[in-house]
Design a protein around this motif. Sequence first.
Motif, PDB file in Angstrom:
ATOM      1  N   ALA A   7      30.379 121.396  83.208  1.00 10.85           N
ATOM      2  CA  ALA A   7      29.314 122.397  83.153  1.00 10.85           C
ATOM      3  C   ALA A   7      29.191 123.131  84.480  1.00 10.85           C
ATOM      4  O   ALA A   7      28.916 124.344  84.503  1.00 10.85           O
ATOM      5  N   ALA A   8      29.386 122.416  85.594  1.00  8.80           N
ATOM      6  CA  ALA A   8      29.345 123.076  86.899  1.00  8.80           C
ATOM      7  C   ALA A   8      30.445 124.128  87.003  1.00  8.80           C
ATOM      8  O   ALA A   8      30.235 125.226  87.538  1.00  8.80           O
ATOM      9  N   ILE A   9      31.616 123.798  86.447  1.00  9.34           N
ATOM     10  CA  ILE A   9      32.722 124.756  86.448  1.00  9.34           C
ATOM     11  C   ILE A   9      32.382 125.962  85.562  1.00  9.34           C
ATOM     12  O   ILE A   9      32.602 127.113  85.938  1.00  9.34           O
ATOM     13  N   LEU A  10      31.805 125.704  84.387  1.00 11.49           N
ATOM     14  CA  LEU A  10      31.395 126.794  83.496  1.00 11.49           C
ATOM     15  C   LEU A  10      30.344 127.671  84.167  1.00 11.49           C
ATOM     16  O   LEU A  10      30.379 128.906  84.056  1.00 11.49           O
ATOM     17  N   GLY A  11      29.386 127.040  84.849  1.00 17.25           N
ATOM     18  CA  GLY A  11      28.357 127.802  85.547  1.00 17.25           C
ATOM     19  C   GLY A  11      28.943 128.674  86.629  1.00 17.25           C
ATOM     20  O   GLY A  11      28.527 129.822  86.820  1.00 17.25           O
ATOM     21  N   TRP A  12      29.907 128.143  87.333  1.00 20.73           N
ATOM     22  CA  TRP A  12      30.587 128.913  88.375  1.00 20.73           C
ATOM     23  C   TRP A  12      31.273 130.139  87.770  1.00 20.73           C
ATOM     24  O   TRP A  12      31.229 131.235  88.328  1.00 20.73           O
ATOM     25  N   ILE A  63      25.542 129.925  79.038  1.00 23.31           N
ATOM     26  CA  ILE A  63      25.143 129.402  77.733  1.00 23.31           C
ATOM     27  C   ILE A  63      25.909 128.111  77.434  1.00 23.31           C
ATOM     28  O   ILE A  63      25.336 127.087  77.056  1.00 23.31           O
ATOM     29  N   GLU A  64      27.230 128.149  77.633  1.00 20.38           N
ATOM     30  CA  GLU A  64      28.036 126.961  77.384  1.00 20.38           C
ATOM     31  C   GLU A  64      27.738 125.875  78.417  1.00 20.38           C
ATOM     32  O   GLU A  64      27.725 124.681  78.091  1.00 20.38           O
ATOM     33  N   ALA A  65      27.471 126.288  79.654  1.00 16.00           N
ATOM     34  CA  ALA A  65      27.126 125.309  80.698  1.00 16.00           C
ATOM     35  C   ALA A  65      25.847 124.566  80.320  1.00 16.00           C
ATOM     36  O   ALA A  65      25.755 123.338  80.479  1.00 16.00           O
ATOM     37  N   GLU A  66      24.866 125.304  79.814  1.00 12.60           N
ATOM     38  CA  GLU A  66      23.608 124.673  79.414  1.00 12.60           C
ATOM     39  C   GLU A  66      23.833 123.707  78.257  1.00 12.60           C
ATOM     40  O   GLU A  66      23.260 122.608  78.222  1.00 12.60           O
ATOM     41  N   ARG A  67      24.685 124.093  77.321  1.00 13.71           N
ATOM     42  CA  ARG A  67      24.984 123.219  76.179  1.00 13.71           C
ATOM     43  C   ARG A  67      25.635 121.911  76.669  1.00 13.71           C
ATOM     44  O   ARG A  67      25.268 120.817  76.231  1.00 13.71           O
ATOM     45  N   GLU A  68      26.594 122.032  77.587  1.00 11.87           N
ATOM     46  CA  GLU A  68      27.275 120.844  78.109  1.00 11.87           C
ATOM     47  C   GLU A  68      26.313 119.964  78.904  1.00 11.87           C
ATOM     48  O   GLU A  68      26.352 118.736  78.797  1.00 11.87           O
ATOM     49  N   LEU A  69      25.444 120.581  79.707  1.00  7.10           N
ATOM     50  CA  LEU A  69      24.515 119.800  80.519  1.00  7.10           C
ATOM     51  C   LEU A  69      23.471 119.097  79.663  1.00  7.10           C
ATOM     52  O   LEU A  69      23.054 117.974  79.964  1.00  7.10           O
ATOM     53  N   THR A  70      23.054 119.751  78.594  1.00  2.70           N
ATOM     54  CA  THR A  70      22.100 119.116  77.681  1.00  2.70           C
ATOM     55  C   THR A  70      22.722 117.879  77.045  1.00  2.70           C
ATOM     56  O   THR A  70      22.096 116.814  76.970  1.00  2.70           O
ATOM     57  N   LEU A  99      22.042 120.615  86.381  1.00  3.50           N
ATOM     58  CA  LEU A  99      21.104 121.398  85.582  1.00  3.50           C
ATOM     59  C   LEU A  99      20.140 122.149  86.502  1.00  3.50           C
ATOM     60  O   LEU A  99      19.787 123.305  86.246  1.00  3.50           O
ATOM     61  N   GLY A 100      19.733 121.501  87.598  1.00  7.49           N
ATOM     62  CA  GLY A 100      18.888 122.171  88.576  1.00  7.49           C
ATOM     63  C   GLY A 100      19.568 123.389  89.163  1.00  7.49           C
ATOM     64  O   GLY A 100      18.945 124.454  89.330  1.00  7.49           O
ATOM     65  N   ARG A 107      20.232 129.419  89.492  1.00  9.54           N
ATOM     66  CA  ARG A 107      20.996 130.647  89.260  1.00  9.54           C
ATOM     67  C   ARG A 107      20.316 131.539  88.223  1.00  9.54           C
ATOM     68  O   ARG A 107      20.382 132.762  88.319  1.00  9.54           O
ATOM     69  N   GLN A 108      19.677 130.904  87.249  1.00  8.46           N
ATOM     70  CA  GLN A 108      18.979 131.679  86.216  1.00  8.46           C
ATOM     71  C   GLN A 108      17.651 132.243  86.700  1.00  8.46           C
ATOM     72  O   GLN A 108      16.996 132.980  85.973  1.00  8.46           O
ATOM     73  N   GLY A 109      17.237 131.871  87.908  1.00  7.90           N
ATOM     74  CA  GLY A 109      15.972 132.354  88.455  1.00  7.90           C
ATOM     75  C   GLY A 109      14.766 131.548  88.017  1.00  7.90           C
ATOM     76  O   GLY A 109      13.631 131.945  88.270  1.00  7.90           O
ATOM     77  N   GLN A 110      14.993 130.388  87.374  1.00  7.54           N
ATOM     78  CA  GLN A 110      13.887 129.527  86.932  1.00  7.54           C
ATOM     79  C   GLN A 110      13.580 128.536  88.061  1.00  7.54           C
ATOM     80  O   GLN A 110      13.933 127.360  88.023  1.00  7.54           O
ATOM     81  N   VAL A 111      12.902 129.065  89.063  1.00  6.70           N
ATOM     82  CA  VAL A 111      12.731 128.367  90.338  1.00  6.70           C
ATOM     83  C   VAL A 111      11.953 127.064  90.183  1.00  6.70           C
ATOM     84  O   VAL A 111      12.331 126.021  90.736  1.00  6.70           O
TER      85      VAL A 111
END
Length: 534
Positions: free
Chosen positions: A245-250, A255-262, A283-284, A289-293
């Motif tokens: 998921a970290a690689i996907l986020g990078w 969307i896929e990163a969130e699915r994997e982390l969940t 996940l943090g 990155r999404q701005g959800q501080v």
Amino acid sequence: MTEDFLAAGRAALTRGAWSAARGQFERALETATTPEALEGLSWATWWLEDVPACLEARERAYRLYRKADDARAAARMALWLGDDHNEFRGAGAVAEGWFNRAARLLEELEPCPELGWLRVFEAHAALGRHDTGRARELAVQAQELGRRHRAVDLEMFSLATEGLALVEEGAVEQGMRCLDEATAAALAGEYENLAPAAWTCCRLISACEEIRDYERGAQWCRQVQEFSRRMEARFVTGVCRAHYAAILGWHGDWIEAERELTKAHEDLTLKRPYWRAEAVVRLGELRRRQGQVGQAEALFNEVPSHPLAKRGLAELSLDRGDAAAARDVLERMLRRIPAGSVSRAWPLELLVRADVALGETAELHLAEFCAIADLLRTRPFRAAARFAEGICAAARGEHEEACACLEEAVDLYEGLAPFEAAHARLEFARSLLALGRTDAARREARTALPSIPVPRQDQVELLVALGLVGPPVLSARQVDVLRLIADGLGDREIAGQLVISEHTVHRHVANIFTRLDCSTRAAAVSRAAGLGLL
């Protein structure tokens, strides 16, 4: 009869049939209470995450081996009990007690595989202290014992540990060769014990993330996921998902990163807090990155001792414009990592940003960071080095040089890391604007905006100067309140986060509605995001 049940149980462990193995060892114990049956049961329950049963079985096996005067087998149980207390309970003192007990039992014996496992656990502890020289020395000793006794799992896991130490020292090519070989052996089924096979996979993927070799990491993640599914090893799947998921986020696939982390969070239960933290911190970072501080900060604070949580909290401070707080955290981390270690890269990288934000010279931090980037040579590190050089040049007023550095950073990040590329573009636009090249600056900024959900305050000011958004219409405190609303917090939670009264929160919300000409919280968040205020 007992031997038949033991043989069936061991065969089930080899193929990853944990419940079947447990049943066979329990049948063996119904026939006769032997330490061998208890040892087998301890491994079946280890994989099934029945922690009380695992610890009880190991302790009973230890006592019976001691009663039978089998010091080697008793030492083996003591070693696994030490590791269990670390992994399941985070009880370092208890773990140390068991490791010391194993060491004393092995003192009077000829060198054996159990001594090798003691050495590799000692190597792991040395790595935690960043004592890579000692870690390599111990890992090599363990490998020799593994080869001598034809214990492939010991030999290969020790090779992986040596590889990790080499990577930490900057011998990346040599270290990754060790890790690749050890992981290939693990996935090929050469390990006698599957637990070290899982640990080897985790070591490799962690190293890939450390040196930002995301392509290598992605290739191995796919292999490890298939292996862990086949072995029904949820915690291995979970750790692998977290890294993947970290690689996907990078790569910007949030969307896929969130699915994997969940899914990783589900796989990594509270029974293994050490491993669960791997999903929590990543996940943090996705939330940051999404701005959800608010959510990002809460997740990082769940596991504050994790290095990635420290990094995330420092980045949040930088994002909020509190460079002094970020520098305090980063300098404290840097003091604990010896010179020459590649683990210094991320604190140094962020310290360059903090120095620039505080108007102070960043040259020493910049020089050390670029030296590490030159050593590692992965594309993300080269991009990060050019970005750091660019913002330092801009801070000196040397905008032509800044543009050259930042343009190269954008090119290196392009197609690889859209979030990082977007931030580099905005800094590039800032220097272009300083040189009077306004149209070019606008083009870069427009290209960057879709990849940055919530621009920082200094970036909003740049966008206003470029005429791409209107001037801010909310106070800094109102923006803080609205960001927490966007994170889904209620008035009481917002009051707690900002250390203000609920009445004050109500007043801020009313003023936000007035200034943004909105009547609902959702509309206010949407309007503010559109203005670049969040």
